[in-house]
Design an enzyme around this catalytic site. Structure first.
Site, PDB file in Angstrom:
ATOM      1  N   THR A   1      50.398  83.675  11.712  1.00 38.34           N
ATOM      2  CA  THR A   1      49.465  84.085  12.761  1.00 38.34           C
ATOM      3  C   THR A   1      50.050  83.742  14.125  1.00 38.34           C
ATOM      4  O   THR A   1      50.011  84.540  15.063  1.00 38.34           O
ATOM      5  CB  THR A   1      48.112  83.394  12.570  1.00 38.34           C
ATOM      6  OG1 THR A   1      47.616  83.685  11.253  1.00 38.34           O
ATOM      7  CG2 THR A   1      47.105  83.880  13.595  1.00 38.34           C
TER       8      THR A   1
ATOM      9  N   ASP B   1      58.523  79.308  11.749  1.00 38.26           N
ATOM     10  CA  ASP B   1      57.417  79.635  10.841  1.00 38.26           C
ATOM     11  C   ASP B   1      56.645  80.794  11.452  1.00 38.26           C
ATOM     12  O   ASP B   1      55.925  80.644  12.443  1.00 38.26           O
ATOM     13  CB  ASP B   1      56.517  78.418  10.652  1.00 38.26           C
ATOM     14  CG  ASP B   1      55.528  78.606   9.493  1.00 38.26           C
ATOM     15  OD1 ASP B   1      55.294  79.764   9.098  1.00 38.26           O
ATOM     16  OD2 ASP B   1      54.986  77.600   9.006  1.00 38.26           O
TER      17      ASP B   1
ATOM     18  N   TYR C   1      57.319  63.903  18.749  1.00 37.94           N
ATOM     19  CA  TYR C   1      56.217  64.523  19.483  1.00 37.94           C
ATOM     20  C   TYR C   1      55.383  63.438  20.150  1.00 37.94           C
ATOM     21  O   TYR C   1      55.077  62.415  19.529  1.00 37.94           O
ATOM     22  CB  TYR C   1      55.355  65.285  18.470  1.00 37.94           C
ATOM     23  CG  TYR C   1      54.812  66.625  18.913  1.00 37.94           C
ATOM     24  CD1 TYR C   1      55.661  67.699  19.137  1.00 37.94           C
ATOM     25  CD2 TYR C   1      53.448  66.831  19.055  1.00 37.94           C
ATOM     26  CE1 TYR C   1      55.163  68.934  19.492  1.00 37.94           C
ATOM     27  CE2 TYR C   1      52.939  68.067  19.415  1.00 37.94           C
ATOM     28  CZ  TYR C   1      53.798  69.124  19.633  1.00 37.94           C
ATOM     29  OH  TYR C   1      53.307  70.350  19.993  1.00 37.94           O
TER      30      TYR C   1
ATOM     31  N   GLY D   1      46.398  77.674   5.004  1.00 36.35           N
ATOM     32  CA  GLY D   1      46.719  78.213   6.313  1.00 36.35           C
ATOM     33  C   GLY D   1      45.539  78.900   6.962  1.00 36.35           C
ATOM     34  O   GLY D   1      44.410  78.851   6.463  1.00 36.35           O
TER      35      GLY D   1
ATOM     36  N   ARG E   1      49.916  70.157  10.995  1.00 36.59           N
ATOM     37  CA  ARG E   1      50.355  69.550   9.750  1.00 36.59           C
ATOM     38  C   ARG E   1      51.328  70.443   8.991  1.00 36.59           C
ATOM     39  O   ARG E   1      52.248  69.951   8.316  1.00 36.59           O
ATOM     40  CB  ARG E   1      49.123  69.245   8.886  1.00 36.59           C
ATOM     41  CG  ARG E   1      48.165  68.273   9.555  1.00 36.59           C
ATOM     42  CD  ARG E   1      46.824  68.204   8.861  1.00 36.59           C
ATOM     43  NE  ARG E   1      45.899  67.342   9.598  1.00 36.59           N
ATOM     44  CZ  ARG E   1      44.665  67.065   9.207  1.00 36.59           C
ATOM     45  NH1 ARG E   1      44.200  67.583   8.085  1.00 36.59           N
ATOM     46  NH2 ARG E   1      43.886  66.279   9.926  1.00 36.59           N
ATOM     47  N   ASP E   2      51.122  71.755   9.110  1.00 37.48           N
ATOM     48  CA  ASP E   2      52.053  72.675   8.461  1.00 37.48           C
ATOM     49  C   ASP E   2      53.419  72.641   9.128  1.00 37.48           C
ATOM     50  O   ASP E   2      54.456  72.818   8.471  1.00 37.48           O
ATOM     51  CB  ASP E   2      51.485  74.094   8.470  1.00 37.48           C
ATOM     52  CG  ASP E   2      51.114  74.586   9.866  1.00 37.48           C
ATOM     53  OD1 ASP E   2      50.875  73.756  10.761  1.00 37.48           O
ATOM     54  OD2 ASP E   2      51.043  75.815  10.057  1.00 37.48           O
TER      55      ASP E   2
ATOM     56  N   ASP F   1      48.717  74.298   0.485  1.00 38.83           N
ATOM     57  CA  ASP F   1      48.930  74.602   1.896  1.00 38.83           C
ATOM     58  C   ASP F   1      47.861  75.602   2.326  1.00 38.83           C
ATOM     59  O   ASP F   1      47.974  76.799   2.061  1.00 38.83           O
ATOM     60  CB  ASP F   1      50.338  75.179   2.095  1.00 38.83           C
ATOM     61  CG  ASP F   1      50.540  75.770   3.489  1.00 38.83           C
ATOM     62  OD1 ASP F   1      49.857  75.330   4.427  1.00 38.83           O
ATOM     63  OD2 ASP F   1      51.385  76.681   3.621  1.00 38.83           O
TER      64      ASP F   1
END
Length: 243
Positions: free
Chosen positions: A121, A118, A88, A10, A96-97, A8
């Site tokens: 940032t 989540d 969506y 980020g 994607r996360d 992952d």
């Protein structure tokens, strides 16, 4: 049963995890991920398959390295088959996360309504319905971004580190504390608000780097799972392996 390697990537760090089937084995975190790290992990666990997800850059060199280490490598894109459906209207632009986190919630709580928060940032608030649909969600600035914006776009407000532990009363009694409380409790208020709009039996899951920081101030029941995105990526990998 062989091992699965999950990556992952980020905005601020890369999280890697090894699973055996759906069982978590170990996790790593790197500020900068280079191919040598993948080779070190592969030497220890010899992963059979891998999945790579990035919200920062495609990471061609990492993908090439993975292909030399694993039998099969899946890249997380809008075209990859998923164990959830997407409501969506612009799936290509959907983070994607975010997809992975919702897939993780589905793997942990099948048949339940889940609000996935989540906190990194940016803070994302995403809704998983009981029938497995990613219905949609919202995006807002995270802790650091809010504090940075107050300093950058005003003449006199200082930058305040809102990530560090410490007192966060309901009301600040000086300017620095007012900023800290406003930033932290502002996001807490958002979590409480969105939670109140979910069906009564819903689960609220927090993940991301600031999840633990925020959870201590949320009055409603929440579950913190730092591995949620990695668990979701592993569930997507297993879904593709089985289908």
């Amino acid at each position: 049963m062989g091992y699965n390697l999950v990556i992952d990537q980020g905005n601020s760090a890369a999280k890697l995890a090894v699973f055996q089937g759906d069982e978590f084995v170990k996790q790593w975190r790197y500020d900068v991920l280079d191919p040598s790290r993948l080779e070190e992990i592969a030497a220890l666990y010899k992963p059979d398959v891998a999945i790579y997800c990035s919200v920062a850059c495609r990471g061609e060199e990492l993908i090439v390295t993975l292909r030399g280490l694993c039998r099969k490598v899946y890249e997380m894109t809008s075209l990859l088959p998923l164990p959830i459906t997407i409501g969506y209207t612009t799936p290509v632009s959907l983070g994607r996360d975010r997809i992975a986190a919702v897939a993780g919630a589905r793997a942990i709580y099948p048949g339940r309504n889940v609000l996935v928060v989540d906190a990194g940032t940016a803070v994302t608030y995403d809704v998983l319905t009981a029938d497995g649909e990613f219905k949609g969600g919202n995006i807002a600035p995270g802790l650091w971004m809010r504090a940075e914006a107050l300093n950058k776009f005003t003449s006199h407000l200082p930058y305040v580190d809102t990530d560090t532990p410490g007192e966060v009363p309901l009301w600040g009694t000086d300017t620095r504390l007012a900023i800290k409380c406003g930033v932290v409790r502002g996001i807490v208020g958002e979590i409480e608000y969105y939670s109140s709009l979910m069906p009564a039996d819903s689960i609220v899951m927090l993940t991301g780097g600031d999840a633990l920081r925020l959870a201590e101030f949320v009055e409603s029941q929440v579950e913190v799972d730092p591995l949620l995105v990695c668990k979701g990526l592993n569930s997507i990998l297993l879904y593709n392996e089985q289908n």
